[in-house]
Scaffold this active site. Sequence first.
Site, PDB file in Angstrom:
ATOM      1  N   SER A   1      45.292  31.229  46.401  1.00 38.83           N
ATOM      2  CA  SER A   1      44.834  32.559  46.794  1.00 38.83           C
ATOM      3  C   SER A   1      44.264  32.566  48.206  1.00 38.83           C
ATOM      4  O   SER A   1      44.150  33.627  48.807  1.00 38.83           O
ATOM      5  CB  SER A   1      43.789  33.060  45.806  1.00 38.83           C
ATOM      6  OG  SER A   1      42.690  32.188  45.779  1.00 38.83           O
TER       7      SER A   1
ATOM      8  N   GLU B   1      51.936  38.624  45.905  1.00 43.48           N
ATOM      9  CA  GLU B   1      51.888  38.459  47.353  1.00 43.48           C
ATOM     10  C   GLU B   1      52.765  37.261  47.718  1.00 43.48           C
ATOM     11  O   GLU B   1      52.563  36.163  47.203  1.00 43.48           O
ATOM     12  CB  GLU B   1      50.417  38.191  47.714  1.00 43.48           C
ATOM     13  CG  GLU B   1      50.091  38.159  49.158  1.00 43.48           C
ATOM     14  CD  GLU B   1      48.559  38.295  49.354  1.00 43.48           C
ATOM     15  OE1 GLU B   1      47.796  37.547  48.703  1.00 43.48           O
ATOM     16  OE2 GLU B   1      48.154  39.146  50.156  1.00 43.48           O
TER      17      GLU B   1
ATOM     18  N   HIS C   1      51.617  34.480  45.187  1.00 41.42           N
ATOM     19  CA  HIS C   1      50.242  34.696  44.744  1.00 41.42           C
ATOM     20  C   HIS C   1      50.224  35.818  43.710  1.00 41.42           C
ATOM     21  O   HIS C   1      50.310  36.998  44.059  1.00 41.42           O
ATOM     22  CB  HIS C   1      49.374  35.028  45.966  1.00 41.42           C
ATOM     23  CG  HIS C   1      47.947  35.279  45.650  1.00 41.42           C
ATOM     24  ND1 HIS C   1      47.141  36.085  46.410  1.00 41.42           N
ATOM     25  CD2 HIS C   1      47.157  34.842  44.629  1.00 41.42           C
ATOM     26  CE1 HIS C   1      45.935  36.127  45.889  1.00 41.42           C
ATOM     27  NE2 HIS C   1      45.928  35.390  44.808  1.00 41.42           N
TER      28      HIS C   1
ATOM     29  N   ASN D   1      42.933  38.661  49.391  1.00 43.50           N
ATOM     30  CA  ASN D   1      41.585  38.087  49.361  1.00 43.50           C
ATOM     31  C   ASN D   1      40.836  38.223  50.678  1.00 43.50           C
ATOM     32  O   ASN D   1      39.602  38.233  50.686  1.00 43.50           O
ATOM     33  CB  ASN D   1      41.626  36.633  48.891  1.00 43.50           C
ATOM     34  CG  ASN D   1      41.756  36.585  47.382  1.00 43.50           C
ATOM     35  OD1 ASN D   1      41.409  37.546  46.696  1.00 43.50           O
ATOM     36  ND2 ASN D   1      42.262  35.497  46.852  1.00 43.50           N
TER      37      ASN D   1
HETATM   38  N1  CAA Z   1      47.779  40.476  28.532  1.00 41.90           N
HETATM   39  C1  CAA Z   1      48.325  41.590  28.021  1.00 41.90           C
HETATM   40  N2  CAA Z   1      47.710  42.786  28.038  1.00 41.90           N
HETATM   41  C2  CAA Z   1      46.496  42.844  28.606  1.00 41.90           C
HETATM   42  C3  CAA Z   1      45.873  41.722  29.172  1.00 41.90           C
HETATM   43  C4  CAA Z   1      46.562  40.502  29.116  1.00 41.90           C
HETATM   44  N3  CAA Z   1      46.091  39.358  29.638  1.00 41.90           N
HETATM   45  N4  CAA Z   1      44.674  42.100  29.685  1.00 41.90           N
HETATM   46  C5  CAA Z   1      44.549  43.410  29.450  1.00 41.90           C
HETATM   47  N5  CAA Z   1      45.648  43.854  28.806  1.00 41.90           N
HETATM   48  C6  CAA Z   1      45.951  45.214  28.382  1.00 41.90           C
HETATM   49  C7  CAA Z   1      45.074  45.635  27.221  1.00 41.90           C
HETATM   50  O1  CAA Z   1      45.638  45.289  25.981  1.00 41.90           O
HETATM   51  C8  CAA Z   1      44.987  47.144  27.381  1.00 41.90           C
HETATM   52  O2  CAA Z   1      46.062  47.822  26.752  1.00 41.90           O
HETATM   53  P1  CAA Z   1      45.842  49.281  26.136  1.00 41.90           P
HETATM   54  O3  CAA Z   1      45.418  50.161  27.290  1.00 41.90           O
HETATM   55  O4  CAA Z   1      47.132  49.660  25.552  1.00 41.90           O
HETATM   56  O5  CAA Z   1      44.738  49.086  25.133  1.00 41.90           O
HETATM   57  C9  CAA Z   1      45.153  47.316  28.872  1.00 41.90           C
HETATM   58  O6  CAA Z   1      45.667  46.111  29.434  1.00 41.90           O
HETATM   59  C10 CAA Z   1      43.829  47.601  29.464  1.00 41.90           C
HETATM   60  O7  CAA Z   1      42.940  46.552  29.083  1.00 41.90           O
HETATM   61  P2  CAA Z   1      41.479  46.739  28.498  1.00 41.90           P
HETATM   62  O8  CAA Z   1      41.415  47.953  27.624  1.00 41.90           O
HETATM   63  O9  CAA Z   1      41.035  45.437  27.940  1.00 41.90           O
HETATM   64  O10 CAA Z   1      40.548  46.949  29.706  1.00 41.90           O
HETATM   65  P3  CAA Z   1      40.770  47.771  30.995  1.00 41.90           P
HETATM   66  O11 CAA Z   1      41.324  49.113  30.709  1.00 41.90           O
HETATM   67  O12 CAA Z   1      39.503  47.637  31.731  1.00 41.90           O
HETATM   68  O13 CAA Z   1      41.896  46.963  31.792  1.00 41.90           O
HETATM   69  C11 CAA Z   1      42.350  45.386  33.428  1.00 41.90           C
HETATM   70  C12 CAA Z   1      41.721  45.633  32.090  1.00 41.90           C
HETATM   71  C13 CAA Z   1      43.880  45.473  33.312  1.00 41.90           C
HETATM   72  C14 CAA Z   1      41.970  43.966  33.798  1.00 41.90           C
HETATM   73  C15 CAA Z   1      41.865  46.478  34.454  1.00 41.90           C
HETATM   74  O14 CAA Z   1      40.484  46.643  34.364  1.00 41.90           O
HETATM   75  C16 CAA Z   1      42.197  46.123  35.866  1.00 41.90           C
HETATM   76  O15 CAA Z   1      43.310  46.344  36.323  1.00 41.90           O
HETATM   77  N6  CAA Z   1      41.199  45.564  36.591  1.00 41.90           N
HETATM   78  C17 CAA Z   1      41.390  45.110  37.960  1.00 41.90           C
HETATM   79  C18 CAA Z   1      42.014  43.744  37.904  1.00 41.90           C
HETATM   80  C19 CAA Z   1      42.285  43.210  39.284  1.00 41.90           C
HETATM   81  O16 CAA Z   1      41.936  43.778  40.315  1.00 41.90           O
HETATM   82  N7  CAA Z   1      42.938  42.043  39.306  1.00 41.90           N
HETATM   83  C20 CAA Z   1      43.208  41.364  40.548  1.00 41.90           C
HETATM   84  C21 CAA Z   1      42.066  40.467  40.849  1.00 41.90           C
HETATM   85  S1  CAA Z   1      42.317  39.658  42.369  1.00 41.90           S
HETATM   86  C22 CAA Z   1      43.316  38.391  42.003  1.00 41.90           C
HETATM   87  O17 CAA Z   1      43.732  38.129  40.891  1.00 41.90           O
HETATM   88  C23 CAA Z   1      43.657  37.562  43.173  1.00 41.90           C
HETATM   89  C24 CAA Z   1      42.774  36.425  43.437  1.00 41.90           C
HETATM   90  O18 CAA Z   1      43.251  35.516  44.065  1.00 41.90           O
HETATM   91  C25 CAA Z   1      41.340  36.379  43.071  1.00 41.90           C
END
Ligand code: CAA
Length: 285
Positions: free
Chosen positions: A122, A155, A143, A193
């Site tokens: 990342s 990415e 990424h 990032n």
């Molecule tokens: N596998 C399958 N489905 C999943 C899952 C997984 N690992 N995680 C979540 N889901 C599904 C859930 O089952 C849920 O489905 P329904 O809506 O049908 O119930 C849906 O996704 C939403 O999940 P939740 O209800 O648990 O919670 P939420 O609505 O808050 O969503 C989230 C969770 C998808 C993580 C959302 O909050 C989100 O998009 N958050 C931002 C995540 C983000 O920015 N990620 C990037 C981080 S940066 C990175 O990764 C790069 C780095 O290098 C650090």
Amino acid sequence: MQLDDIDRVGVVGAGTMGNGIAQVAAASGYDVVMRDVEQQFVSAGFDDIDESLGRLVARDELTRSEADRARDRIEGTTDLADLSDCDLVVEAVTEDMDVKQSVFEDLSVTCRTETVLATNTSTLSITTIASVVDRPERVLGLHFMNPVPVMKGVEVVVGEKTGTDTLTLGHAFAKDLGKETWEADDKPGFVVNRVLMPWINEGIRAYDEGVAGMADIDRGLTLGTNVPMGPLELADHIGLDVVLDASETLHEELGDRYKPAYLLKRKVAAGDLGKKTGTGFYEYE
Ligand code: CAA
């Protein structure tokens, strides 16, 4: 090599990112070999995959039989030699340059010369990772974002020696997994990032300096800018150790505007790493 030539995909590392990548590749029809250093890590990776596939079935994104077929396409191993006949390998081990270079040295001995070697790093330099292999033109950054089965973006990162064919194949492969791509040059933090880490650190500092409570900072950003999570929730989701690691690399390479927040360092020192340990900025069941 063309996309059609890729049948077998290797994934090094069965943690959150590795098992997510293995899952989406298998769900897209690839045979996958997922490797970690100990069987307990491989088994934990499969547990995550089972849970995630179950969630996708529950919301009708996959049928039960599609999920079962995807699961059956993934082979677990602790032996890197089992990746010898993979056409493309994605490395998703810990964010440590020495560890990544050692994996790439081994992959360059184990895999065929035409195998594409991708790193899911990342923030670390693709060029430096690629410098230990005999075919740096076959190395690029792919990424993925966490959680991999849900997040649409990948990415694609271009190292100093990444070949045009490798780059084209990287985009095509990510798209074949149902993702959309953008391209970034090999500069610290790439696009995501470089912008995300200061945003998270500023949210933590705003809390520490008493601008607002945690929940109000997260509500301010979610309601005020339409992002799914505010900075403190997102830090807990990513893992505070991962955020600190990325922030430290950016700080080292790009200077003081990337200085990690003091409270982030204190939480990591206390072992409160976010959702994965049950405590971060928030408490989890
Ligand atoms: N596998 C399958 N489905 C999943 C899952 C997984 N690992 N995680 C979540 N889901 C599904 C859930 O089952 C849920 O489905 P329904 O809506 O049908 O119930 C849906 O996704 C939403 O999940 P939740 O209800 O648990 O919670 P939420 O609505 O808050 O969503 C989230 C969770 C998808 C993580 C959302 O909050 C989100 O998009 N958050 C931002 C995540 C983000 O920015 N990620 C990037 C981080 S940066 C990175 O990764 C790069 C780095 O290098 C650090």
